[in-house]
Design a protein around this motif. Structure first.
Motif, PDB file in Angstrom:
ATOM      1  N   ILE A  97       0.826  -1.211   0.000  1.00  0.00           N
ATOM      2  CA  ILE A  97       0.000   0.000   0.000  1.00  0.00           C
ATOM      3  C   ILE A  97       0.865   1.269   0.000  1.00  0.00           C
ATOM      4  O   ILE A  97       0.587   2.204  -0.754  1.00  0.00           O
ATOM      5  CB  ILE A  97      -1.012  -0.002   1.175  1.00  0.00           C
ATOM      6  CG1 ILE A  97      -1.939  -1.223   1.098  1.00  0.00           C
ATOM      7  CG2 ILE A  97      -1.794   1.311   1.233  1.00  0.00           C
ATOM      8  CD1 ILE A  97      -2.796  -1.321  -0.140  1.00  0.00           C
ATOM      9  N   LEU A 100       1.894   3.004  -3.294  1.00  0.00           N
ATOM     10  CA  LEU A 100       0.967   3.890  -4.007  1.00  0.00           C
ATOM     11  C   LEU A 100       1.373   5.355  -3.888  1.00  0.00           C
ATOM     12  O   LEU A 100       1.083   6.158  -4.767  1.00  0.00           O
ATOM     13  CB  LEU A 100      -0.455   3.722  -3.456  1.00  0.00           C
ATOM     14  CG  LEU A 100      -1.160   2.407  -3.744  1.00  0.00           C
ATOM     15  CD1 LEU A 100      -2.450   2.302  -2.929  1.00  0.00           C
ATOM     16  CD2 LEU A 100      -1.443   2.280  -5.226  1.00  0.00           C
ATOM     17  N   GLY A 106       3.571   4.142  -7.569  1.00  0.00           N
ATOM     18  CA  GLY A 106       2.163   4.280  -7.873  1.00  0.00           C
ATOM     19  C   GLY A 106       1.432   2.969  -8.071  1.00  0.00           C
ATOM     20  O   GLY A 106       1.926   1.888  -7.746  1.00  0.00           O
ATOM     21  N   PHE A 107       0.219   3.084  -8.629  1.00  0.00           N
ATOM     22  CA  PHE A 107      -0.709   1.970  -8.714  1.00  0.00           C
ATOM     23  C   PHE A 107      -0.161   0.780  -9.494  1.00  0.00           C
ATOM     24  O   PHE A 107      -0.170  -0.347  -9.008  1.00  0.00           O
ATOM     25  CB  PHE A 107      -2.037   2.422  -9.335  1.00  0.00           C
ATOM     26  CG  PHE A 107      -3.025   1.302  -9.480  1.00  0.00           C
ATOM     27  CD1 PHE A 107      -3.705   0.812  -8.376  1.00  0.00           C
ATOM     28  CD2 PHE A 107      -3.263   0.712 -10.715  1.00  0.00           C
ATOM     29  CE1 PHE A 107      -4.615  -0.229  -8.496  1.00  0.00           C
ATOM     30  CE2 PHE A 107      -4.171  -0.333 -10.851  1.00  0.00           C
ATOM     31  CZ  PHE A 107      -4.854  -0.799  -9.740  1.00  0.00           C
ATOM     32  N   MET A 110       2.649  -1.014  -7.785  1.00  0.00           N
ATOM     33  CA  MET A 110       2.143  -1.763  -6.635  1.00  0.00           C
ATOM     34  C   MET A 110       1.437  -3.038  -7.097  1.00  0.00           C
ATOM     35  O   MET A 110       1.639  -4.095  -6.524  1.00  0.00           O
ATOM     36  CB  MET A 110       1.187  -0.894  -5.815  1.00  0.00           C
ATOM     37  CG  MET A 110       0.710  -1.509  -4.511  1.00  0.00           C
ATOM     38  SD  MET A 110      -0.810  -2.477  -4.588  1.00  0.00           S
ATOM     39  CE  MET A 110      -1.993  -1.303  -5.157  1.00  0.00           C
TER      40      MET A 110
END
Length: 150
Positions: A97, A100, A106-107, A110
């Protein structure tokens, strides 16, 4: 062969052994590494920011070894999967987490980095809901015989 007979034979109750092997071996080896490799144990827990990283690494490692072994054997599988689920969800919360919010991650970073954690989470949820299957000590202790497919 009828469609019902086809589906009945492909849903063999012995198949959870493959999930148990993956989950059990991965947690068993990761637990051992927490004792034998400081980078996977104490130093990693210190870097994440856990208080008392030496204790925490050994505490988690002990659960991974004990519960991973139980899952591998198919003994108390549902119960042993619960602490492992807590371990993996904690790992996601403390290591995935935060990615992120790190610059350059970032997404999508991750998501890529968390694929094994996601697979382990889903596998543990499967074992908690389905159990160890017929090729397990759980089944043997209940006096069940493996089902035969025809």
């Amino acid at each position: 062969m009828t469609m019902n007979k086809f589906f009945a034979t492909t849903r063999d109750v012995r198949s959870p052994i493959f999930i148990r092997l993956a989950v059990g071996l991965i947690f068993l080896t990761q637990g051992i590494l927490k004792y034998t490799d400081p980078h996977m144990g104490v130093l990693r827990f210190a870097k994440i920011g856990f208080p008392h990283p030496d204790f925490t690494a050994r505490f988690v490692g002990t659960f991974e070894i004990a519960c991973g072994s139980l899952v591998l054997l198919g003994l108390f599988t549902r119960i042993a999967s619960i602490p492992l689920l807590i371990v993996i969800l904690t790992a996601i919360a403390t290591t995935k987490i935060p990615e992120l919010f790190r610059p350059g991650q970032g997404f999508w970073f991750m998501v890529s980095d968390a694929k094994t954690d996601f697979a382990m989470t889903m596998s543990l949820l499967f074992l908690i809901s389905v159990g160890a299957g017929s090729w397990s000590l759980d089944s043997w202790l209940r006096g069940e015989k493996p089902h035969q497919t025809t």
